[in-house]
Design a protein around this motif. Sequence first.
Motif, PDB file in Angstrom:
ATOM      1  N   ASP A  61      17.664  -7.813  47.882  1.00 26.16           N
ATOM      2  CA  ASP A  61      17.944  -9.182  47.307  1.00 26.16           C
ATOM      3  C   ASP A  61      18.797 -10.669  47.777  1.00 26.16           C
ATOM      4  N   LYS A  62      19.567  -9.822  47.110  1.00 25.47           N
ATOM      5  CA  LYS A  62      21.085 -10.588  47.422  1.00 25.47           C
ATOM      6  C   LYS A  62      21.051 -10.783  48.935  1.00 25.47           C
ATOM      7  N   ALA A  63      21.175  -9.955  49.457  1.00 21.95           N
ATOM      8  CA  ALA A  63      21.174 -10.038  51.195  1.00 21.95           C
ATOM      9  C   ALA A  63      19.954 -11.442  51.872  1.00 21.95           C
ATOM     10  N   LEU A  64      18.704 -11.228  51.283  1.00 23.26           N
ATOM     11  CA  LEU A  64      17.745 -11.775  51.378  1.00 23.26           C
ATOM     12  C   LEU A  64      18.199 -13.209  50.839  1.00 23.26           C
ATOM     13  N   PHE A  65      19.105 -13.136  49.637  1.00 24.67           N
ATOM     14  CA  PHE A  65      18.576 -14.739  48.887  1.00 24.67           C
ATOM     15  C   PHE A  65      19.653 -14.996  50.268  1.00 24.67           C
ATOM     16  N   PHE A  66      21.224 -13.905  50.699  1.00 22.99           N
ATOM     17  CA  PHE A  66      21.991 -15.335  51.366  1.00 22.99           C
ATOM     18  C   PHE A  66      21.095 -15.498  52.715  1.00 22.99           C
ATOM     19  N   ALA A  67      20.511 -14.504  53.023  1.00 25.92           N
ATOM     20  CA  ALA A  67      20.279 -14.459  54.365  1.00 25.92           C
ATOM     21  C   ALA A  67      18.916 -16.595  54.804  1.00 25.92           C
ATOM     22  N   LEU A  68      18.881 -16.043  53.487  1.00 32.07           N
ATOM     23  CA  LEU A  68      17.499 -17.636  53.694  1.00 32.07           C
ATOM     24  C   LEU A  68      18.421 -19.110  52.664  1.00 32.07           C
ATOM     25  N   ARG A  69      18.993 -18.800  52.476  1.00 31.54           N
ATOM     26  CA  ARG A  69      20.597 -19.995  52.257  1.00 31.54           C
ATOM     27  C   ARG A  69      21.286 -20.582  53.803  1.00 31.54           C
ATOM     28  N   ASP A  73      18.577 -26.151  55.597  1.00 30.96           N
ATOM     29  CA  ASP A  73      19.005 -27.476  55.418  1.00 30.96           C
ATOM     30  C   ASP A  73      19.196 -28.142  53.959  1.00 30.96           C
ATOM     31  N   ALA A  74      19.069 -27.625  52.901  1.00 33.86           N
ATOM     32  CA  ALA A  74      19.422 -28.007  51.556  1.00 33.86           C
ATOM     33  C   ALA A  74      18.796 -26.700  51.022  1.00 33.86           C
ATOM     34  N   ILE A 108      27.734 -26.534  56.424  1.00 37.21           N
ATOM     35  CA  ILE A 108      27.169 -25.938  54.789  1.00 37.21           C
ATOM     36  C   ILE A 108      25.968 -26.891  53.848  1.00 37.21           C
ATOM     37  N   PRO A 109      24.437 -26.148  54.002  1.00 35.76           N
ATOM     38  CA  PRO A 109      23.709 -26.613  52.833  1.00 35.76           C
ATOM     39  C   PRO A 109      24.461 -27.412  52.016  1.00 35.76           C
ATOM     40  N   PRO A 110      23.470 -29.125  51.532  1.00 30.76           N
ATOM     41  CA  PRO A 110      23.756 -29.878  50.141  1.00 30.76           C
ATOM     42  C   PRO A 110      23.280 -28.923  49.296  1.00 30.76           C
ATOM     43  N   GLY A 178      17.227 -36.113  55.868  1.00 34.03           N
ATOM     44  CA  GLY A 178      17.377 -35.032  56.921  1.00 34.03           C
ATOM     45  C   GLY A 178      17.307 -33.747  56.649  1.00 34.03           C
ATOM     46  N   LEU A 179      16.806 -33.305  55.733  1.00 33.48           N
ATOM     47  CA  LEU A 179      16.881 -32.249  55.397  1.00 33.48           C
ATOM     48  C   LEU A 179      15.944 -31.826  55.506  1.00 33.48           C
ATOM     49  N   LEU A 180      14.893 -31.145  56.327  1.00 33.67           N
ATOM     50  CA  LEU A 180      13.663 -30.617  56.629  1.00 33.67           C
ATOM     51  C   LEU A 180      13.269 -28.593  56.013  1.00 33.67           C
ATOM     52  N   ARG A 181      14.319 -28.359  56.386  1.00 31.61           N
ATOM     53  CA  ARG A 181      14.505 -26.391  55.943  1.00 31.61           C
ATOM     54  C   ARG A 181      14.460 -27.006  54.453  1.00 31.61           C
ATOM     55  N   VAL A 182      14.303 -26.997  53.692  1.00 31.47           N
ATOM     56  CA  VAL A 182      14.172 -26.263  52.834  1.00 31.47           C
ATOM     57  C   VAL A 182      13.680 -25.272  52.117  1.00 31.47           C
ATOM     58  N   LEU A 183      15.018 -24.359  50.589  1.00 35.87           N
ATOM     59  CA  LEU A 183      14.993 -23.592  50.607  1.00 35.87           C
ATOM     60  C   LEU A 183      14.974 -24.205  49.100  1.00 35.87           C
ATOM     61  N   CYS A 184      13.864 -23.748  48.522  1.00 36.55           N
ATOM     62  CA  CYS A 184      13.819 -23.954  46.805  1.00 36.55           C
ATOM     63  C   CYS A 184      14.312 -22.773  45.830  1.00 36.55           C
ATOM     64  N   GLU A 185      15.075 -23.113  45.685  1.00 36.90           N
ATOM     65  CA  GLU A 185      15.405 -21.265  44.361  1.00 36.90           C
ATOM     66  C   GLU A 185      14.862 -22.035  43.363  1.00 36.90           C
ATOM     67  N   GLY A 186      14.718 -22.292  43.059  1.00 36.28           N
ATOM     68  CA  GLY A 186      13.559 -22.416  41.699  1.00 36.28           C
ATOM     69  C   GLY A 186      13.863 -23.350  40.746  1.00 36.28           C
TER      70      GLY A 186
END
Length: 252
Positions: A61-69, A73-74, A108-110, A178-186
């Motif tokens: 899970d941690k490996a995927l978490f960091f890969a998704l980050r 973009d954000a 670095i993604p904000p 300009g942040l279109l690749r969004v990763l929502c972590e909850g």
Amino acid sequence: MVVRRLESPARAPDLDDLALRELYGYPPELTRPYVRVNFVSSVDGAITDGETVSSLATPADKALFFALRAVADAVLVGAATVRAENYGPADGDDEVQRWRAAHGLAPIPPVVVVSGSAGIEPDARLVTAARVAPVLVTAATADPGRVAALERAGVRVVRSAGPEVTSAELLAALTGLGLLRVLCEGGPTLLGQLLGDDAVDELCVTTSPLALGGRASRIAHSPTATRRPLRRGHMLADDDGTLMVQWIRDRS
Ligand SMILES: NC(=O)c1ccc[n+]([C@@H]2O[C@H](COP(=O)([O-])OP(=O)(O)OC[C@H]3O[C@@H](n4cnc5c(N)ncnc54)[C@H](OP(=O)(O)O)[C@@H]3O)[C@@H](O)[C@H]2O)c1
């Protein structure tokens, strides 16, 4: 109906960090935010063990978490999660930053925090340790003194028009930055709203190989239920029992 037994994970190739990043690349040439959401839960649906997710996060899970980050973009997150998890910035290490730059991403993604009350502190780790300014999307009614203190501490603030931040306003803020690749972590409140507004493109859910019972929340909650059919994407597994499934929402 065709029920099939999926191929044994033991016969599939191993995926390292680079392969995970490649597998989870965002769709090309986005013209609007693509919202990917990532959660981990126990087999019985608990998303915390007490207040935090710490005991649910397996190595895979941690490996995927960091890969998704690494491919986003954000990182978008609700304020209660920031407070509960003492969130820090989403800086990867030097290798990740170099990889991102080589792939046309900012190094670095904000972190973009949603908080109607501007409820993060100027001395929070997320602010003081940031090398890229965090963004706060807050309500028009947020205390002006709190907002000014956060701005002085280096936070970029975007305000909504009313007492809440609507999904449309949130997506407009991300587009404007300009942040279109969004990763929502909850967390579940934010996900519940986004699902209610059909603003989620992809749901990545890791099932950690344990049951917890207790009173923990599920991954989304909202005042009313909404049915959102999903299509199964990648299905990954680790030998320890961790299952990671990508669920895609096909919407125009
Ligand atoms: N297992 C996992 O993968 C995972 C992932 C994430 C979180 N969690 C857990 O979830 C728990 C937090 O749950 P939660 O549902 O309270 O979290 P949340 O969604 O992160 O935060 C809710 C808060 O975010 C703000 N917010 C969210 N959407 C908003 C909107 N549209 N407009 C204005 N403000 C908005 C509000 O903050 P203000 O009150 O500041 O206005 C609201 O109280 C924590 O225990 C955390 O550990 C687990």
